[in-house]
Every structure is written in C-alpha cells, then in structure tokens.
Design an enzyme around this catalytic site. Structure first.
Site, mmCIF file in Angstrom:
data_model
loop_
_atom_site.group_PDB
_atom_site.id
_atom_site.type_symbol
_atom_site.label_atom_id
_atom_site.label_comp_id
_atom_site.label_asym_id
_atom_site.label_seq_id
_atom_site.Cartn_x
_atom_site.Cartn_y
_atom_site.Cartn_z
ATOM 1 N N HIS A 159 33.996 38.995 46.509
ATOM 2 C CA HIS A 159 34.221 37.768 47.269
ATOM 3 C C HIS A 159 34.322 38.003 48.623
ATOM 4 C CE1 HIS A 159 38.704 39.069 46.713
ATOM 5 N NE2 HIS A 159 38.779 38.402 47.800
ATOM 6 N N ASP A 180 34.814 42.735 40.915
ATOM 7 C CA ASP A 180 34.908 42.264 42.291
ATOM 8 C C ASP A 180 34.687 43.492 43.308
ATOM 9 O OD1 ASP A 180 35.361 40.781 44.475
ATOM 10 O OD2 ASP A 180 37.345 39.669 43.806
ATOM 11 N N SER A 200 42.022 42.258 50.575
ATOM 12 C CA SER A 200 40.801 42.246 49.576
ATOM 13 C C SER A 200 39.810 43.273 49.905
ATOM 14 C CB SER A 200 40.203 40.678 49.493
ATOM 15 O OG SER A 200 41.083 40.159 49.157
HETATM 16 N N1 ARG Z 1 42.492 35.432 44.824
HETATM 17 C C1 ARG Z 1 41.208 36.217 45.806
HETATM 18 C C2 ARG Z 1 41.784 36.680 47.083
HETATM 19 O O1 ARG Z 1 42.468 35.800 47.671
HETATM 20 C C3 ARG Z 1 39.839 35.803 45.827
HETATM 21 C C4 ARG Z 1 39.064 35.490 44.500
HETATM 22 C C5 ARG Z 1 37.776 34.901 44.687
HETATM 23 N N2 ARG Z 1 37.160 34.355 43.450
HETATM 24 C C6 ARG Z 1 37.350 33.061 43.249
HETATM 25 N N3 ARG Z 1 37.160 32.997 41.789
HETATM 26 N N4 ARG Z 1 37.524 32.455 44.081
HETATM 27 O O2 ARG Z 1 41.457 37.542 47.563
#
Ligand code: ARG
Length: 739
Positions: A93, A229, A661
């Site tokens: 992501h 991811d 992330s």
């Molecule tokens: N929650 C994750 C973050 O803020 C991002 C995940 C992205 N995936 C998604 N399905 N939108 O780092």
C-alpha cells in the site's frame, strides 16, 4: 516436548520478568540513555552503537523515509534496505500510488503484479524519494534564542520558522544534505534531522493486488489479516554513490548498512523492535480536543468521504479502466474514512476522554496549589475548552464548502477567479498576470485521473450531502439557483453544468483560454457554485483560524506544564514526543490479545486463512489461482514453520502509527522478521492513548514475503541478493525431556 516447553517458559519468566506491551516512539539519539537497559532485559543483543551511531555504520542507516518530493519534511511510509545493492522493501500500500502511475490498461501492475528480470527492467518511480538520516541534533537552545517573553504566539512561531530555516541552510553543506528542523512536545523542544535524499527509486517487484491488498477495505485496520502487504523497490545513485536524478547511467546504491533477513519466525514473548517514520500522534491531546474530534470533526469527514467512496466504488467495480484510474485516490480515502469511524467508536469505547479528564483534574489541582504555576499554566485548559467550543460552531462552515467547492468543474473554475476579478476591478496589470497564469495551466493534467461519469456523480452527490448538512437559510447562493431554475433538482443542475460549463471538459477550457471573456465566467454555474461556497468559507475562516491558533498556543503551554507535572509527581517516568515524521524506534514483543470477553486472537495467522476467506472473482477476497494451488499443496519450501504451515502475518506490541507502514520489525539481533503494515480495530484510539492490553501492530511475516517472491513469482534473483539467516536447530536436551 510439552514439558521442555513448560520449563523453558518458566526459565524465561525468571530471567526477564513479564514482558510487557511497550508504549512509546523513541528518538534514536536517546535510545542509549532512555531505553537501552530495558531493551537488553527484554532480549536485545545489539550494542547502542550498532543501533544508532553518527560515526559508524549502524542499523539506522538501513531505515529509509519514503516521500513524494526531495524535501524530507514528511514521509508517507517507511522502507528498509535489504541488500548490498540498494534493494528496498516496503508495503504494497506504500508503493501503490507509484505502481498505479507506472501502469496502463495494457500493463496493469496493480492487477497483475510486476517482476523485473534484471536491473534494466526496473521501472523508475518518478514520484518516490528515499531519505536516509545522516544525523540528528538538539537545536532547542538555538531555535528558542529568538523567542522573548513578551512575544505573542504568532510572532513567536514566525521567529522560530525563520531561525529554523537559517539553521537548516547552514547544515546543508552546499546542498549535499537536506536538513529539517522540527518541533517536539508542542514546540517546547527542537531537533534538526539531516538527510540525504535519493530521487532515483525504481520498482523491482510487486505481487498482484489480490495478494498485496487481499481482504481489501473489509479487512483493513483489522486482525486476523492475510495480506501480503509488501512491494520491492531499489535505490539508485550516481557512480559515486550520491543522490542523482534518474539517469540510465545511475547504478544501484551501495548502502552503509542493510538488514539481514531471518527465517526463524516468531514465538510469543519474543523481543521485537520497529524503526521507522511515524507520521503523527496526539498523545498529549486534551479531553476537549478528543471530544471535538469524536463529536464534530470526524463525523463531518466521514460524511463527506463516505459519499465520495460510494460513488467511486460503484464505477470502479464495474470498469477495470476506472478501477485502475481511481485506485490510489480510493485507497487513501477509504483508509482515512475507516480510520475515523474506528477512532470515533474506540475513543468512546476505550473511554479515552474520561481518562484524560482524570489526568486534567490531577494536573489542575497540582497547578492550583502554587501561585507561580497557576500564573503560567492555569489558563491553558480553560482556553482549550473555549477554542474547541468555537471550532465546534464554525468548522462545518469551513469543511463542507471547502470539500464541495473543490469538486470537478467547480474546483477547476477557481483557477480562473483571479482573471475574472482583475477584469471586474479593471486592473490591467493584474489581468495581464492572470492571463499569463491561465496560459500555463496544463489542462490535460487537470483531467489526468478523471473519469467524467465518476466526477459528475460525485459532483451531484456532494451537493446533496452539503444540502443535507445545513438549514435552508444557511445555504450558499448556488442552492437558490438550483431551487429557482431547477426546481431543487440537483441532478438536473449537474446535467446542465456538465453540458454547458466552461470548466466541464478539457476542450471547453482550452477554447476559453484561447479566447477568454470574463462575462462568460460570471454566468457559469460551476463558477458561481465555487465562489458562493468560497464566501461561506471566508465568513467562517477568521473564527476558525483564531481557534486553531488558540489551540496551538495552549497545547504548547499545557504540554510544558504536563512535563513539569510528571517530573514532580512521577520522577523517573520518561516521556516520548508525539510522532511527527521523524525517525523513531519502538520496542515490544510478540503477543496475542483478547478483543472481547471470551474471544482470544492468536498472534499468528496462516495461509489456511487465505483459503477460508477466498471468494473467487470477489473485489476484495479473490486470490490468484497459482497461490491457492501452492497453499492447497502446502508447497511452502523453506518458508514453512516447524509444523509445515506458512505464517502470513503476526502481531506485536510495538507502538506505531501511520507513516510506519513498511517499517522493518526486527528480532533481538536486528534481523528482519517482517514488515509492519497496520494497527488493529480495537485500539483505533491508539494515536491518542496507547492501550497496552489491546493495541497491536500487524506485521506481514517475512517468510510469507519470501515465499511469494520465490515460490509464487519465481523471482529467485531477489532471494539470492538477500542476506538470509537461519539459526542452527537446537539440539534436543535429553535430560529435560525426561523430567
Ligand atoms: N491501514 C493501513 C495503513 O494505514 C493501510 C492499508 C491499505 N489497505 C487498504 N485496504 N486500504 O497503513
């Protein structure tokens, strides 16, 4: 075996005591002083010098801030260097936007994945930069030397910014480095971070989104999670190893340090540390700020984003081209939208405001018991209360018109207001300037990620959302027009705008730029919509700004007081500063949790969960056939655990937030165990208050990452490039077996 395990556990407990959840995102230069002893007790095997050193290569040299510009003021994600040739791992992501831009309908790398066969096939990601931290330095004294007691808060802030710029310029060594000065503890301390920013970053490999985003937004922010991811990039440099703009003559960077990769996996209570660039937390926020967010600000954004997402999804699910075009935009909105919903729910459920009120009461008693303290800190909380009350009143008059006036044709119309006003005011000089600016508008770029159907529907739905949020007598002029000329029918009004507005299509804008006529703008409905909403914003903005400044000023005073309060009442407690896109270290351990009464969540999940969640053809839960086959055959190679299972993700207690992330999660030896990629639903309040029992970081296990690279994609050249470590199997201790 069981017995051995039992005794082993007991020994561990005696040795290190109960391993606890670890709150705090710590600054690397203070790790030795504040955290090292604790970390060592928990199992860390590296020396302070091996973690962070400005004289020798150290672990920090493998941690990279990912940005979208050469100015390292903020990072959207973190990456880590994993080979001698500048190979970089981050989340799927995190690479998402770059991968979308590199894709086309013919080569949809988001859908199909991408694996470069050699260096020459690696694709320059024009919008990604990689920043390496050279050193950090306390510049508090220097920065605050320009502040005097009688300065008002805004003058103070301006003087500080000017001084910070001066310090940054002096440290840049003629442009070799990009230094950034940042405020900590609400402007009570200042540190400079000196970076070297590499701008030639290339895409090396990425799996299909049905692996990298498996579970989509349904699973986002939640455990258990089965998302691969990760994405892989490489940092390039000129022949001397210096940052350089993309050139085919650039070569893979030889880094100062790269992380070895461990195939050993994790067990409960194992020590873990995460290094990265967390973006922002609000751990010192007052209860008034929390209440404002929960009751006013988040619901407002949830309303606006929710509607936009609904429209996007309708078209994205029906059309591959639109799906690709809006992918990144959608993912960002959906991520924030769900986060805000989670924060509203969990800030309430975890009673965060109540916790803060209790602290504020103790603080106030402490303040009031001393005349000097009362003079210095006594007003901070009452002022915050008033400022948030003001924001409660005014923010909807700023946010709704701000978001809605920027949609589609109305947003583009605003680019022409300077011209219109110059003509209105008969100001020839201003008109000449505005005309030149108009010529420079890159019209095609304005429409680069726009599908007209999606835009039109969003335009109409946003107008409806706006109308629903206000009383009739508070609506801007454009709604009068809609009522009078279109009988209140927003869809009919939208049809008219998209049939006749100058700002609806690239062709009509280009024609206008060739033959501009102010009179035409005046009657344009998109223009009227924009300007009538701007008027609402302008009427609300003075009160909004004033309240925001009051918040900053009194947060500054409150946090100063809080630090004194803690020093007086809980000596020995180390405070860590809120996240602000600077490098931090967080340490903790591998742990399960109990999300609710009678429910237990394991700390690992396996590939079996992918089979259980798999829905062929689904927008979120489809998976590549090849992956399903490998999992069904349990063909995991050296990446299986001792039971022959493939661990996909695991949980740890590390304290992280957005911006982390892609961060490496490492074992006691500084070897890579996985990549942090999310937080969990039950602790969505965690940016405001850490919840030791509930808060977990969700990590993708490096063995799953390597399995995808190696067994699924066959990209063995990348596996060969890594520095893979596996502990020798422990000899079975016969004596213990017999106990
Ligand atoms: N929650 C994750 C973050 O803020 C991002 C995940 C992205 N995936 C998604 N399905 N939108 O780092």
């Amino acid at each position: 075996m069981k017995k051995v395990f039992g005794i082993f556990m007991l020994a561990l407990l005696v040795m290190v005591g109960k391993v606890r959840a670890d709150e705090g995102m710590w600054l690397p230069m203070f790790v030795e002083r504040l955290n090292y002893v604790d970390m060592q007790k928990m199992g860390l095997q590296l020396t302070p010098e091996e973690l962070y050193s400005i004289n020798h290569n150290s672990l920090k040299d493998a941690i990279v801030g990912l940005g979208d510009s050469p100015m390292p003021r903020g990072f959207f994600c973190t990456g880590e260097i994993v080979s001698e040739h500048g190979l970089l791992f981050t989340n799927h992501h995190c690479g998402y936007g770059s991968i979308q831009k590199l894709s086309s309908d013919e080569h949809d790398y988001l859908r199909d994945g991408f694996w470069a066969k050699d260096y020459s096939e690696e694709l320059p990601a024009a919008d990604m930069t990689a920043s390496f931290l050279i050193r950090m330095e306390d510049v508090t004294k220097e920065v605050l030397s320009v502040v005097t007691d009688d300065m008002d808060f805004q003058d103070r802030q301006s003087a500080i910014s000017a001084k910070a710029k001066e310090i940054e310029a002096a440290a840049s060594e003629g442009g070799k480095y990009n230094p950034v000065v940042k405020g900590f503890f609400e402007g009570n301390e200042y540190y400079m971070f000196v970076y070297q920013v590499y701008t030639d970053v290339r895409l090396v490999g990425v799996a299909n989104s049905s692996i990298g985003k498996f579970g989509g937004d349904t699973d986002n922010w939640m455990w258990p999670r089965h998302t691969g991811d990760f994405s892989i990039f490489r940092v390039y440099a000129d022949k001397d190893g210096n940052p350089a703009a993309y050139s085919k003559d650039n070569v893979p960077l030889t880094p100062k340090h790269h992380l070895p990769v461990s195939l050993d996996g994790v067990k409960q209570d194992d020590f873990t540390m995460i290094w990265g660039f967390p973006g922002s937390t609000e751990r010192y926020m007052s209860s008034y700020g929390i209440d404002y967010n929960v009751e006013t600000f988040y619901p407002l954004i949830i309303d606006i984003f929710g509607k936009q997402l609904e429209v996007m999804e309708e078209y994205m699910k029906a059309d591959e081209h639109i799906n690709l075009m809006y992918a990144d935009n959608h993912a960002g909105l959906a991520n924030t939208w769900k986060n805000f919903i989670g924060q509203c729910t969990m800030l309430r459920k975890n009673k965060v405001s109540e916790t803060k009120v209790a602290l504020e009461n103790d603080f106030t008693n402490w303040v009031n018991s001393d005349a000097n303290r009362k003079a210095e800190y006594g007003k901070a909380l009452p002022n915050l209360k008033d400022a948030y009350a003001q924001l409660n009143q005014v923010s909807k008059y700023v946010y709704y018109p701000n978001f809605v006036s920027g949609i589609g044709a109305a947003g583009r119309a605003s680019l022409f207001s300077a011209y219109y006003e110059a003509v209105q005011n008969k100001d020839k000089d201003a008109e000449a300037v505005a005309l030149t600016m108009m010529q420079q508008i890159d019209v095609d770029e304005l429409f680069a990620e726009v599908d007209q159907q999606v835009e039109k529907k969003t335009f109409a739905e946003m107008l409806k959302t706006y109308r629903n949020a206000f009383n009739a007598d508070e609506l801007p002029e454009i709604f009068n027009i809609i009522d009078k000329k279109f009988k209140g029918d927003i869809d009919a009004f939208t049809e008219e705008v998209y049939a006749n507005s100058i700002f609806a299509t690239p062709e009509s804008i280009k024609a206008f730029i060739e033959k501009p006529k102010a009179k035409k703008i005046e009657k344009d409905y998109a223009y009227i919509m924009n300007t009538s909403m701007m008027e609402v914003i302008m009427s609300g903005i003075p009160a909004y700004r004033q309240a925001m400044t009051t918040v900053s000023e009194n947060d500054h005073i409150f946090v100063k007081g809080l630090r004194e309060y803690y020093a007086a009442t809980q000596p020995g407690k180390s405070l860590y500063p809120d996240a602000n896109s600077t490098m931090r270290m967080s340490y903790g351990s591998v742990q399960d949790y109990q999300p609710a009464d009678a429910v237990h969540y394991d700390y690992v999940c396996t590939a079996n969960g992918i089979l259980q969640k798999y829905v062929p053809g689904d927008y979120e839960f489809d998976a590549p056939k090849r992956l399903i086959d490998l999992i069904e055959k349990k063909d995991f190679g050296q990446y299986a655990d001792d039971n022959g299972e493939l661990i996909v993700c695991f949980l740890s207690t590390n304290d992280i937030t957005g911006g982390n992330s892609g961060s490496p999660i490492m074992n006691a030896k500084g070897e890579l165990l996985g990549l942090a990629f999310d937080g969990n639903w039950e602790a969505m309040s965690g940016d405001v208050n850490f919840e030791p029992k509930l808060q977990r970081t969700i990590n993708v296990d490096i063995r799953y990452v390597l399995f995808i690279i190696d067994k699924y994609a066959g990209a063995t050249r990348l596996i060969d490039e890594l520095d893979i470590r596996k502990a020798e199997p422990q000899p079975i201790r016969v004596e213990e077996e017999q106990i």
